[in-house]
Design an enzyme around this catalytic site. Sequence first.
Site, mmCIF file in Angstrom:
data_model
loop_
_atom_site.group_PDB
_atom_site.id
_atom_site.type_symbol
_atom_site.label_atom_id
_atom_site.label_comp_id
_atom_site.label_asym_id
_atom_site.label_seq_id
_atom_site.Cartn_x
_atom_site.Cartn_y
_atom_site.Cartn_z
ATOM 1 N N HIS A 83 -11.598 25.457 -7.300
ATOM 2 C CA HIS A 83 -12.749 25.136 -6.447
ATOM 3 C C HIS A 83 -12.611 25.696 -5.020
ATOM 4 O O HIS A 83 -13.538 26.296 -4.473
ATOM 5 C CB HIS A 83 -12.902 23.617 -6.326
ATOM 6 C CG HIS A 83 -12.822 22.894 -7.618
ATOM 7 N ND1 HIS A 83 -13.911 22.722 -8.445
ATOM 8 C CD2 HIS A 83 -11.779 22.287 -8.258
ATOM 9 C CE1 HIS A 83 -13.548 22.036 -9.512
ATOM 10 N NE2 HIS A 83 -12.265 21.760 -9.432
HETATM 11 C C1 BDR Z 1 -11.779 19.071 -5.240
HETATM 12 O O1 BDR Z 1 -10.921 17.942 -5.412
HETATM 13 C C2 BDR Z 1 -9.600 18.298 -5.167
HETATM 14 O O2 BDR Z 1 -8.726 17.697 -6.083
HETATM 15 C C3 BDR Z 1 -9.529 19.803 -5.185
HETATM 16 O O3 BDR Z 1 -8.526 20.269 -4.301
HETATM 17 C C4 BDR Z 1 -10.918 20.218 -4.754
HETATM 18 O O4 BDR Z 1 -11.011 20.329 -3.346
HETATM 19 C C5 BDR Z 1 -12.487 19.328 -6.546
HETATM 20 O O5 BDR Z 1 -13.207 18.204 -6.941
#
Ligand code: BDR
Length: 313
Positions: free
Chosen positions: A241
Amino acid sequence: MQRVLLDCDPGIDDTLALAYLAALHHVGEIELVGVTTSAGNVSVGETARNAAWALETLGLSQVPVAPGQPSPLAVPLVTTPETHGPHGVGYLSPPDSYEFAADWRAIWRRAQAVGAHLIITGPLTNAATWAAGRSFDDFASLTVMGGAVNYRGNTTPTAEWNFHVDPHAAARFFEKLGHSGHLATLCSLEVTEQFLIDSPRLDKLIDVLGDAPIATVLPELLRFYFEFHEAQGEGYQAQIHDLLTTMIALDRITFDAVDTTIAVEADSPLLRGTSVADLRSHWDAPHNARLVTAADIDAAHTELLRAARFLAE
Ligand code: BDR
Ligand code: CA
């Protein structure tokens, strides 16, 4: 040259975002002016340590790192070792030997003064704390990874992790933007979960990185994330992400976006962290976000390998 401030919670995908930014920094495409951290994937002390360790591994020890606010605005901190590992970086255990800048706000003030792009890839606790007393004027842009906007969540049926950890911060951040006329580019789960790295892609990345020190830690960093996604029924691969968000923030790939109004539910137990976009203007409220609706994922993979070559040189 683009200047960049990253506010993050490393975190495996945050670490890949740091690696990408470091690569661009080394060849002068950007200047990474600072890194601040939030409490989210692990505690704020651990996210700061992980950021400092990543920067050291990437040859950027001179970039200031500071831990931000230690806990969400109004709810107890929850972390997610099952997703990112016991220390937030998969199977790795970085040393606890780093010194941090004392004041995260000083890093933000300096970044604002030089017109940096503010990229936020963790809970919005620091951003909401900043917004309570200061403006977002003079940042070149604001970009956020968060929310499952009008979409299924990854933490509850309707909430994404970053907004779920500190729902009050997310709610206040977007309220403040609505009042101040700023728009945050919002990279929500619907788009970011499409950026997947699997074993063949990881092998290719490591090959391109050659002798770069980061290449040696990637297998144990990613193996944990692959196993987590596999246990979730999503295959032996991982959604990256925060790296996709960083590419979008810096306009390195093409994407579609729509200006809209985002609201985040903070107080309902069942709907905590749920984010909604008012795509048909029912609320008659000022826009506060540029919601990314699609991104060129093939281009993101190409861009990652382009940047990796800079670290290898
Ligand atoms: C987001 O949640 C975190 O665990 C990841 O780093 C990302 O920023 C995705 O839902
Ligand atoms: Ca993150």
